[in-house]
Design a protein around this motif. Sequence first.
Motif, PDB file in Angstrom:
ATOM      1  N   ARG A   5       6.943   2.855 -26.590  1.00  0.00           N
ATOM      2  CA  ARG A   5       6.020   1.796 -26.985  1.00  0.00           C
ATOM      3  C   ARG A   5       6.576   0.424 -26.622  1.00  0.00           C
ATOM      4  N   GLY A   6       5.683  -0.501 -26.272  1.00  0.00           N
ATOM      5  CA  GLY A   6       6.072  -1.888 -26.113  1.00  0.00           C
ATOM      6  C   GLY A   6       6.480  -2.272 -24.704  1.00  0.00           C
ATOM      7  N   LYS A   7       6.919  -3.528 -24.573  1.00  0.00           N
ATOM      8  CA  LYS A   7       7.227  -4.097 -23.265  1.00  0.00           C
ATOM      9  C   LYS A   7       8.225  -5.242 -23.428  1.00  0.00           C
ATOM     10  N   GLY A  21       0.783  -1.229   0.000  1.00  0.00           N
ATOM     11  CA  GLY A  21       0.000   0.000   0.000  1.00  0.00           C
ATOM     12  C   GLY A  21       0.812   1.276   0.000  1.00  0.00           C
ATOM     13  N   THR A  22       2.141   1.171  -0.059  1.00  0.00           N
ATOM     14  CA  THR A  22       2.972   2.382   0.031  1.00  0.00           C
ATOM     15  C   THR A  22       2.899   3.245  -1.220  1.00  0.00           C
ATOM     16  N   THR A  23       2.537   2.667  -2.357  1.00  0.00           N
ATOM     17  CA  THR A  23       2.497   3.454  -3.595  1.00  0.00           C
ATOM     18  C   THR A  23       1.084   3.756  -4.066  1.00  0.00           C
ATOM     19  N   GLY A  24       0.117   2.944  -3.648  1.00  0.00           N
ATOM     20  CA  GLY A  24      -1.240   3.113  -4.139  1.00  0.00           C
ATOM     21  C   GLY A  24      -1.433   2.610  -5.555  1.00  0.00           C
ATOM     22  N   LEU A  25      -0.432   1.907  -6.092  1.00  0.00           N
ATOM     23  CA  LEU A  25      -0.493   1.435  -7.476  1.00  0.00           C
ATOM     24  C   LEU A  25      -0.505  -0.086  -7.580  1.00  0.00           C
ATOM     25  N   GLY A  26      -0.599  -0.771  -6.453  1.00  0.00           N
ATOM     26  CA  GLY A  26      -0.653  -2.226  -6.503  1.00  0.00           C
ATOM     27  C   GLY A  26       0.632  -2.885  -6.029  1.00  0.00           C
ATOM     28  N   ASN A  27       0.597  -4.229  -6.006  1.00  0.00           N
ATOM     29  CA  ASN A  27       1.701  -5.001  -5.432  1.00  0.00           C
ATOM     30  C   ASN A  27       3.027  -4.805  -6.153  1.00  0.00           C
ATOM     31  N   ARG A  28       3.001  -4.746  -7.491  1.00  0.00           N
ATOM     32  CA  ARG A  28       4.273  -4.632  -8.205  1.00  0.00           C
ATOM     33  C   ARG A  28       4.949  -3.302  -7.884  1.00  0.00           C
ATOM     34  N   ALA A  29       4.189  -2.237  -7.883  1.00  0.00           N
ATOM     35  CA  ALA A  29       4.763  -0.934  -7.549  1.00  0.00           C
ATOM     36  C   ALA A  29       5.253  -0.920  -6.100  1.00  0.00           C
ATOM     37  N   ASP A  30       4.519  -1.592  -5.209  1.00  0.00           N
ATOM     38  CA  ASP A  30       4.970  -1.678  -3.817  1.00  0.00           C
ATOM     39  C   ASP A  30       6.288  -2.444  -3.726  1.00  0.00           C
ATOM     40  N   SER A  61       7.251  -5.507 -18.038  1.00  0.00           N
ATOM     41  CA  SER A  61       6.250  -6.330 -18.704  1.00  0.00           C
ATOM     42  C   SER A  61       4.883  -5.661 -18.748  1.00  0.00           C
ATOM     43  N   PRO A  62       4.357  -5.177 -17.614  1.00  0.00           N
ATOM     44  CA  PRO A  62       3.062  -4.483 -17.698  1.00  0.00           C
ATOM     45  C   PRO A  62       3.225  -3.123 -18.361  1.00  0.00           C
ATOM     46  N   MET A  63       2.235  -2.717 -19.142  1.00  0.00           N
ATOM     47  CA  MET A  63       2.323  -1.437 -19.842  1.00  0.00           C
ATOM     48  C   MET A  63       1.515  -0.347 -19.155  1.00  0.00           C
ATOM     49  N   ASN A  64       0.618  -0.746 -18.249  1.00  0.00           N
ATOM     50  CA  ASN A  64      -0.189   0.240 -17.530  1.00  0.00           C
ATOM     51  C   ASN A  64      -0.589  -0.356 -16.190  1.00  0.00           C
ATOM     52  N   GLU A  65      -0.223   0.322 -15.113  1.00  0.00           N
ATOM     53  CA  GLU A  65      -0.582  -0.132 -13.779  1.00  0.00           C
ATOM     54  C   GLU A  65      -1.338   0.976 -13.066  1.00  0.00           C
ATOM     55  N   GLY A 103      -2.901   3.440 -14.105  1.00  0.00           N
ATOM     56  CA  GLY A 103      -2.604   4.762 -14.637  1.00  0.00           C
ATOM     57  C   GLY A 103      -1.129   5.087 -14.720  1.00  0.00           C
ATOM     58  N   HIS A 104      -0.286   4.270 -14.087  1.00  0.00           N
ATOM     59  CA  HIS A 104       1.161   4.479 -14.172  1.00  0.00           C
ATOM     60  C   HIS A 104       1.709   3.710 -15.365  1.00  0.00           C
ATOM     61  N   LEU A 105       2.602   4.352 -16.143  1.00  0.00           N
ATOM     62  CA  LEU A 105       3.183   3.724 -17.325  1.00  0.00           C
ATOM     63  C   LEU A 105       4.638   3.348 -17.017  1.00  0.00           C
ATOM     64  N   PRO A 106       4.916   2.073 -16.697  1.00  0.00           N
ATOM     65  CA  PRO A 106       6.270   1.674 -16.302  1.00  0.00           C
ATOM     66  C   PRO A 106       7.337   1.982 -17.349  1.00  0.00           C
ATOM     67  N   ASN A 107       6.979   1.944 -18.633  1.00  0.00           N
ATOM     68  CA  ASN A 107       7.952   2.227 -19.685  1.00  0.00           C
ATOM     69  C   ASN A 107       7.846   3.656 -20.213  1.00  0.00           C
ATOM     70  N   GLY A 108       7.170   4.509 -19.464  1.00  0.00           N
ATOM     71  CA  GLY A 108       7.080   5.913 -19.849  1.00  0.00           C
ATOM     72  C   GLY A 108       6.435   6.093 -21.210  1.00  0.00           C
TER      73      GLY A 108
END
Length: 389
Positions: free
Chosen positions: A226-228, A167-176, A212-216, A218-223
């Motif tokens: 394009r792609g993953k 819960g530290t990021t509010g974006l889910g387990n991977r972001a945590d 691997s994920p492209m959208n978490e 609302g957060h875009l891990p690859n900015g």
Amino acid sequence: LAKRGTAFTNAHCQATLCNPSRSSVLTGLRPSTTGIHGLSPGIRQVERTKDVVTLPQTFTRAGWETFTCGKIYHDGSIPQKDRDSEFKTWGPAPGQSLPDKRFAKLPGNPIRMMDWGAFPEKDEDIADTFTREAVGFIERNKEKPFFLYFAPHDVHPPTIPHPRFVGTTGLGNRADMLSELDWSVGEILKTLERHGLAKNTLVIFSSDNGASPMNENGHLPNGPWRGKKSQLWEGGHREPFIARWPGHIASGTTSDDLVCLVDLPATAAAVAGQKLAEGAAPDSFNLLPILLGQPEAKKRDSLVVMSGKGDLAIRQGSWKYIPDLALANGWDSGPVKPNAPARPGLFDLSKDKGESQNLYKDRPEIAKRMAGLLTNAQSAKSTRPPSSK
């Protein structure tokens, strides 16, 4: 870390999949040379790389202490009896110091994910264990030159963060889990500071393939890219790359110089004061002059990248050439009909980070040049300029 070092904004892996990418990191060989294109085999299981001097062995031969923990050699491809020849000291690593493979099926995830680093028994304790091992290695060897390859589990499924990070990021387990990774890196940096080692230690932070994920949420891990993971699009091979060495590397700066993880073996040899053996790490470019900001430093001109299915693309300057767009999606590419004509792609990344405007027909002279560069690179025994050892 970036405020105290240099962040490279044009950094890449050589392969968009973990095992072939790390094989390049360890050997200084591009995947089309190693023949390692997928999740197996390991570097000591193929003829081309079974006897090569690897990145950690360069430091060992220079008399340094070497240590690893985490996901480096894929799925235990280094037999127990041969471990000491790779690193002097090993922490927990998948397939090495663990019981039989364990699997985790996550809630809402139909894929049965292999747990690459379950140590100890509780998955949520992995980061604490790895970090404690790394800190202990530094403290035991603070009077000696050392090389630490810290490869945490926190960027790979299954995503099970320790409860104190949930819960530290509010974006889910991977972001945590990435918040947990930030803590681990911080603990290592604090250890260097505590023992007065920071000014004499080069720290490099990077990853081995795109997210691997492209959208978490609302957060875009690859900015904006394009792609993953596994794909030839920029999001598959763009990497973070931050280098810190107080008094040697400029603080709080960025660089758009083209760098690649395959360049680490030649760079390591330069740092350790070792000369690469004839023919060793032929695709590895010595980055040390670039890291040190030397004005006459030789710089990488181009880069070949490989998808998770073994297909290639090439970068030079702002241009990106993909021989067949039908294969650009790596693992997610659909079946290609036999004898189907290729659909080449040419993109100007300075104006099109999303690789949405195919200029292949508009700029035929550049497309021809890029295709020729890729053909030449595939047939070359070495892609490293002679002056960059």
